[in-house]
Every structure is written in structure tokens, then in C-alpha cells.
Design a protein around this motif. Structure first.
Motif, mmCIF file in Angstrom:
data_model
loop_
_atom_site.group_PDB
_atom_site.id
_atom_site.type_symbol
_atom_site.label_atom_id
_atom_site.label_comp_id
_atom_site.label_asym_id
_atom_site.label_seq_id
_atom_site.Cartn_x
_atom_site.Cartn_y
_atom_site.Cartn_z
ATOM 1 N N ILE A 123 17.594 -35.309 -0.638
ATOM 2 C CA ILE A 123 18.232 -34.581 0.458
ATOM 3 C C ILE A 123 18.130 -33.091 0.195
ATOM 4 C CG2 ILE A 123 20.543 -34.681 -0.603
ATOM 5 C CD1 ILE A 123 21.620 -35.145 2.300
ATOM 6 N N SER A 124 17.898 -32.329 1.255
ATOM 7 C CA SER A 124 17.753 -30.887 1.122
ATOM 8 C C SER A 124 19.091 -30.229 0.799
ATOM 9 C CB SER A 124 17.186 -30.302 2.411
ATOM 10 O OG SER A 124 18.086 -30.516 3.483
ATOM 11 N N ALA A 125 19.026 -28.984 0.394
ATOM 12 C CA ALA A 125 20.230 -28.265 -0.030
ATOM 13 C C ALA A 125 21.272 -28.185 1.082
ATOM 14 C CB ALA A 125 19.864 -26.874 -0.513
ATOM 15 N N HIS A 126 20.808 -28.043 2.328
ATOM 16 C CA HIS A 126 21.741 -27.942 3.459
ATOM 17 C C HIS A 126 22.012 -29.294 4.106
ATOM 18 C CE1 HIS A 126 21.781 -23.624 3.179
ATOM 19 N NE2 HIS A 126 20.464 -23.593 3.227
ATOM 20 N N GLY A 127 21.360 -30.323 3.607
ATOM 21 C CA GLY A 127 21.593 -31.658 4.144
ATOM 22 C C GLY A 127 20.897 -31.929 5.459
ATOM 23 N N ASP A 128 19.957 -31.068 5.860
ATOM 24 C CA ASP A 128 19.307 -31.237 7.156
ATOM 25 C C ASP A 128 18.003 -32.014 7.080
ATOM 26 O OD1 ASP A 128 17.718 -27.962 7.425
ATOM 27 O OD2 ASP A 128 18.204 -29.189 5.685
ATOM 28 N N ARG A 129 17.544 -32.296 5.884
ATOM 29 C CA ARG A 129 16.326 -33.082 5.699
ATOM 30 C C ARG A 129 16.548 -34.108 4.596
ATOM 31 N NH1 ARG A 129 12.532 -30.677 3.185
ATOM 32 N NH2 ARG A 129 13.747 -28.835 2.568
ATOM 33 N N THR A 130 15.926 -35.255 4.771
ATOM 34 C CA THR A 130 15.950 -36.260 3.721
ATOM 35 C C THR A 130 14.540 -36.685 3.391
ATOM 36 O OG1 THR A 130 16.213 -38.089 5.285
ATOM 37 C CG2 THR A 130 18.235 -37.140 4.334
ATOM 38 N N LEU A 131 14.359 -37.151 2.188
ATOM 39 C CA LEU A 131 13.086 -37.697 1.739
ATOM 40 C C LEU A 131 13.315 -39.178 1.480
ATOM 41 C CD1 LEU A 131 10.162 -37.328 0.768
ATOM 42 C CD2 LEU A 131 11.091 -36.795 -1.503
ATOM 43 N N ASP A 132 12.605 -40.000 2.200
ATOM 44 C CA ASP A 132 12.785 -41.443 2.080
ATOM 45 C C ASP A 132 11.536 -42.074 1.490
ATOM 46 O OD1 ASP A 132 14.218 -41.055 5.270
ATOM 47 O OD2 ASP A 132 15.339 -41.460 3.423
ATOM 48 N N ASP A 171 18.236 -32.470 -9.626
ATOM 49 C CA ASP A 171 18.147 -31.392 -8.645
ATOM 50 C C ASP A 171 16.909 -30.546 -8.871
ATOM 51 O OD1 ASP A 171 20.776 -29.269 -10.092
ATOM 52 O OD2 ASP A 171 18.731 -29.611 -10.747
ATOM 53 N N GLY A 172 16.524 -29.802 -7.861
ATOM 54 C CA GLY A 172 15.351 -28.953 -7.949
ATOM 55 C C GLY A 172 15.209 -28.102 -6.716
ATOM 56 N N MET A 173 14.109 -27.370 -6.633
ATOM 57 C CA MET A 173 13.868 -26.475 -5.510
ATOM 58 C C MET A 173 12.940 -27.087 -4.471
ATOM 59 S SD MET A 173 15.818 -24.043 -6.191
ATOM 60 C CE MET A 173 15.321 -22.861 -4.942
ATOM 61 N N GLU A 174 12.472 -28.309 -4.721
ATOM 62 C CA GLU A 174 11.524 -28.940 -3.808
ATOM 63 C C GLU A 174 11.807 -30.435 -3.754
ATOM 64 O OE1 GLU A 174 7.546 -28.448 -5.113
ATOM 65 O OE2 GLU A 174 6.676 -29.715 -3.545
ATOM 66 N N LEU A 175 11.802 -30.989 -2.562
ATOM 67 C CA LEU A 175 11.943 -32.427 -2.422
ATOM 68 C C LEU A 175 10.576 -33.071 -2.626
ATOM 69 C CD1 LEU A 175 14.360 -33.138 0.573
ATOM 70 C CD2 LEU A 175 14.769 -33.488 -1.867
ATOM 71 N N THR A 176 10.450 -33.866 -3.641
ATOM 72 C CA THR A 176 9.190 -34.514 -3.959
ATOM 73 C C THR A 176 9.467 -35.842 -4.635
ATOM 74 O OG1 THR A 176 7.205 -34.339 -5.340
ATOM 75 C CG2 THR A 176 9.129 -33.157 -6.092
ATOM 76 N N ASN A 177 8.498 -36.734 -4.578
ATOM 77 C CA ASN A 177 8.703 -38.034 -5.219
ATOM 78 C C ASN A 177 8.324 -38.022 -6.691
ATOM 79 O OD1 ASN A 177 5.968 -37.925 -5.051
ATOM 80 N ND2 ASN A 177 5.730 -39.739 -3.778
ATOM 81 N N SER A 178 7.929 -36.862 -7.192
ATOM 82 C CA SER A 178 7.600 -36.750 -8.611
ATOM 83 C C SER A 178 8.773 -36.190 -9.384
ATOM 84 C CB SER A 178 6.393 -35.842 -8.809
ATOM 85 O OG SER A 178 6.201 -35.589 -10.195
ATOM 86 N N GLY A 179 9.217 -36.892 -10.371
ATOM 87 C CA GLY A 179 10.316 -36.427 -11.184
ATOM 88 C C GLY A 179 9.995 -35.183 -11.992
ATOM 89 N N ASP A 180 8.713 -34.862 -12.110
ATOM 90 C CA ASP A 180 8.305 -33.716 -12.919
ATOM 91 C C ASP A 180 8.747 -32.384 -12.324
ATOM 92 O OD1 ASP A 180 5.081 -35.187 -13.795
ATOM 93 O OD2 ASP A 180 7.095 -35.490 -14.602
ATOM 94 N N TYR A 181 9.091 -32.371 -11.041
ATOM 95 C CA TYR A 181 9.409 -31.119 -10.367
ATOM 96 C C TYR A 181 10.909 -30.865 -10.257
ATOM 97 C CZ TYR A 181 4.502 -30.981 -9.211
ATOM 98 O OH TYR A 181 3.138 -30.946 -9.301
ATOM 99 N N TYR A 182 11.705 -31.692 -10.889
ATOM 100 C CA TYR A 182 13.150 -31.512 -10.837
ATOM 101 C C TYR A 182 13.637 -30.909 -12.137
ATOM 102 C CZ TYR A 182 13.039 -34.222 -6.568
ATOM 103 O OH TYR A 182 12.784 -34.648 -5.275
ATOM 104 N N TYR A 183 14.798 -30.259 -12.070
ATOM 105 C CA TYR A 183 15.268 -29.487 -13.195
ATOM 106 C C TYR A 183 16.261 -30.251 -14.067
ATOM 107 C CZ TYR A 183 13.475 -25.586 -10.343
ATOM 108 O OH TYR A 183 12.686 -24.745 -9.596
#
Length: 122
Positions: free
Chosen positions: A51-60, A98-110
Motif C-alpha cells: 500500500i502506498s504512503a497515502h493509502g491511495d494505491r495498492t499492489l496486489d 517499508d520502502g520508497m517504492e511499491l514492488t514485489n521484490s523484497g530487495d527494495y524495502y528498507y
């Protein structure tokens, strides 16, 4: 030190519902995209939803679409994951991150939580 802490999970029956929560200190979560991943015994970690920071987008995830719902309450600095009818294959440890980008790769989360108490719906 800021940490992500998951709560919920445990031994649940297939067909019942599950609600997991992710919380963080210092208001961190409201500034980041947040995702839930899971890892089942003997399997690779996989994205469940984001889910995006503002909750306006989701990644399914196509294979999980319609079964998991992700939501957030930035006033409470929490992100939740809900499933209304668990299947045995949902048995896994669930992690929030958490991270700055919604992606299905765990490598991009902090930052990663320690994982929920293993959810066993078998």
C-alpha cells in the motif's frame, strides 16, 4: 531505534479470518510505502500486498487477488492485512516492511519486522 512490529497470527483454522497489524515508533510508517510478505516453510519469500504512503494505491498479487486486503491508518501509524477465509496454503510467517517504492521484490524495502507469530491454517 525504530522498529516494525507485527502482531496477530497464530494457530487458526482454515476458513476463519486473520488480521495482522504492523506498527512502528516515531511516526515512521506514514512516510513510506508498506508491504506484507510471507514465507511458508521450505518456500521463497513472496509478496502478499502493498500500500502506498497515502493509502491511495495498492499492489496486489494476481494469485492472491481478492483474498487479502491491506489498509493503513496513518493517524495511528499502523498498516493492517486481513484475510476473511484462510486456506491451508496461507500457512506462513508474515512480515511487514517499508520502502520508497511499491514492488514485489523484497530487495527494495528498507526496514523489516521480525515476523508475525507463524500463521498455521493447515
Amino acid at each position: 531505534q525504530v522498529q516494525l512490529v507485527e502482531s496477530g497470527g497464530g494457530l487458526v483454522q482454515a476458513g476463519t479470518s486473520l488480521r495482522l497489524s504492523c506498527a512502528a515508533s516515531g511516526g515512521r510508517l506514514r512516510n513510506y510505502e508498506v508491504a506484507w510478505f510471507r514465507q511458508a516453510p521450505g518456500k521463497e519469500r513472496e509478496l502478499v500486498a502493498g500500500i502506498s504512503a497515502h493509502g491511495d494505491r495498492t499492489l496486489d498479487v494476481d494469485s492472491l487477488r481478492g483474498r487479502f486486503t491491506i489498509s493503513r491508518d496513518n493517524a495511528k501509524n499502523t498498516v493492517s492485512l486481513q484475510n476473511f477465509s484462510l486456506l491451508p496454503e496461507d500457512t506462513a510467517v508474515y512480515y511487514c516492511t517499508d520502502g520508497m517504492e511499491l514492488t514485489n521484490s523484497g530487495d527494495y524495502y528498507y526496514l523489516w519486522g521480525q515476523g508475525s507469530q507463524g500463521t498455521d491454517a493447515s
